[in-house]
Write a protein that holds these residues in place. Sequence first.
Motif, mmCIF file in Angstrom:
data_model
loop_
_atom_site.group_PDB
_atom_site.id
_atom_site.type_symbol
_atom_site.label_atom_id
_atom_site.label_comp_id
_atom_site.label_asym_id
_atom_site.label_seq_id
_atom_site.Cartn_x
_atom_site.Cartn_y
_atom_site.Cartn_z
ATOM 1 N N ASP A 291 22.019 -19.232 23.301
ATOM 2 C CA ASP A 291 21.681 -18.759 21.968
ATOM 3 C C ASP A 291 22.591 -17.599 21.590
ATOM 4 O O ASP A 291 23.411 -17.138 22.404
ATOM 5 C CB ASP A 291 20.211 -18.356 21.905
ATOM 6 C CG ASP A 291 19.567 -18.699 20.558
ATOM 7 O OD1 ASP A 291 20.306 -18.780 19.564
ATOM 8 O OD2 ASP A 291 18.346 -18.875 20.509
ATOM 9 N N ARG A 337 22.644 -19.426 12.679
ATOM 10 C CA ARG A 337 21.622 -19.099 13.686
ATOM 11 C C ARG A 337 21.382 -17.584 13.742
ATOM 12 O O ARG A 337 20.230 -17.138 13.824
ATOM 13 C CB ARG A 337 22.065 -19.621 15.056
ATOM 14 C CG ARG A 337 21.108 -19.284 16.203
ATOM 15 C CD ARG A 337 19.717 -19.818 15.959
ATOM 16 N NE ARG A 337 18.827 -19.513 17.086
ATOM 17 C CZ ARG A 337 17.505 -19.573 17.043
ATOM 18 N NH1 ARG A 337 16.888 -19.941 15.916
ATOM 19 N NH2 ARG A 337 16.774 -19.286 18.098
ATOM 20 N N LYS A 356 13.882 -22.776 19.082
ATOM 21 C CA LYS A 356 15.199 -23.342 18.797
ATOM 22 C C LYS A 356 16.281 -22.532 19.508
ATOM 23 O O LYS A 356 16.026 -21.420 19.983
ATOM 24 C CB LYS A 356 15.458 -23.358 17.286
ATOM 25 C CG LYS A 356 14.548 -24.289 16.515
ATOM 26 C CD LYS A 356 15.010 -24.465 15.077
ATOM 27 C CE LYS A 356 14.649 -23.285 14.222
ATOM 28 N NZ LYS A 356 14.961 -23.500 12.798
ATOM 29 N N LEU A 358 20.916 -21.984 19.654
ATOM 30 C CA LEU A 358 22.228 -22.316 19.080
ATOM 31 C C LEU A 358 22.777 -23.591 19.716
ATOM 32 O O LEU A 358 23.216 -24.508 19.024
ATOM 33 C CB LEU A 358 23.199 -21.150 19.296
ATOM 34 C CG LEU A 358 24.628 -21.350 18.797
ATOM 35 C CD1 LEU A 358 24.660 -21.525 17.286
ATOM 36 C CD2 LEU A 358 25.515 -20.169 19.218
ATOM 37 N N TYR A 362 21.791 -26.397 16.926
ATOM 38 C CA TYR A 362 22.833 -26.160 15.927
ATOM 39 C C TYR A 362 24.173 -26.775 16.344
ATOM 40 O O TYR A 362 24.927 -27.254 15.515
ATOM 41 C CB TYR A 362 23.022 -24.659 15.702
ATOM 42 C CG TYR A 362 21.918 -24.003 14.912
ATOM 43 C CD1 TYR A 362 22.101 -23.691 13.570
ATOM 44 C CD2 TYR A 362 20.691 -23.696 15.499
ATOM 45 C CE1 TYR A 362 21.100 -23.097 12.836
ATOM 46 C CE2 TYR A 362 19.675 -23.099 14.776
ATOM 47 C CZ TYR A 362 19.884 -22.804 13.437
ATOM 48 O OH TYR A 362 18.877 -22.220 12.711
#
Length: 441
Positions: A291, A337, A356, A358, A362
């Motif tokens: 992330d 993000r 969630k 990255l 994403y």
Amino acid sequence: MEYLPQIAFLLIIAVATFFLYKRITQIRKNIFLGKSVERNDNSSERWKTMLLIAFGQQKMFKRVVPALLHSLIYVGFLVINLEVLEFVIDGFAGTHRIFAPYLGGFYTVLINVFEFLTVGVIFSCIAFLIRRNVMKVKRFSGEEMRKWPTLDANLILVIEIILMFAILTMNATDMLIQGQDEHYAETGKFFFSGLIMPLFEGMSVSSLIALERFAWWFHIIGILGFAIYVTYSKHLHIALAFPNTWYSNLNAKGKIENMPVVTNEVKMMLGMPTEGANEPPTEVERFGAKDVNDLNWVNIMNAYSCTECGRCTSQCPANITGKKLSPRKIMMATRDRAEEVGASIAKGGKGLEDGKSLFGDYITKEEVNACTSCNACVEACPINIDPLSIILEMRRYASMEESSAPASWNGMFQNIETSFSPWKFAPTDRYKWADELKEND
């Protein structure tokens, strides 16, 4: 009533400053979601890099036509905004063209230069609109460029054109009022605004003053609104290009940084001294990046600096050969993000714990595995953004934390670990080819 315009001007400046400060503070917090990294070494080289690449637009000129068009907008932005100084003083003091009586004929020359650049900006913006919407230059398209990114690019160009026409309208009506109202001092003739003066001839003095004042207020409010809007737009590079190039990676393009945690582990295994050997053991941090908080703050600043020009993606060999990877999309996803996590934290939400990440939500594994680590994207970027460093960190996470590297990679990793080379043969057999060559001779 006499001081009402100054009070209104002061209030507008105060409101714009508040929103700008609030947004800049939030962006700063979002950037510093990333890990600390030291990038203040070799200051002379960093100054040189910033002056050549950010200020001098050095890398832009690899593509001459867009570089020339961009330079007109860039120089216009820098020089025309000098006139804003007069706007601000007039707004606070209630004066009109305060510099004109002191500069005399030189003031006329200055305004004509500003108007030349104003027309240059209009020409460049129209050319860019044509390139995007009529010629449909390929690098402006892509999966990540749908909806808002495309609208944002067009919107900013249209706003710039409107603001430039406001300047010409203000100057044209101003010249018509001169000699008919004592508040409007003689300034001499302005060439480009003089060309549109016939549009306003025949209007009454009061109508001309109303139109001139409207253009003045529209321009100053437009500039302030533009400044706030830019902080939500890809055009934030206007400000961030300078720190982004200062903090850019000065190492040779082919150098890939080792992971300090892994380096220390290897040194310990070999009985070599390690960094922080005398410090108490701490919890081992995550290998690679899952992330935004696993990236460093320069990576996130890179994402906010991205102008979405697509030069990186247009040079990416993986993308050219039909792979899913787009370095531009990597930067846009990182910024999105960081924005999402920062906004959540600001509202007291879950932040990074929202389920969630990255990597995965994403940016996909397919994208990062397609990268050849060639640095073409880094070389192509006009302001030294480094998508490769983000890709490498996510690939490290996939390999070392999830053990989900492609099978062929795992075989290579195992060979390097056991045989000290990517090929599956013993180190003692490494020079057999030379012996065979001797025998054949």
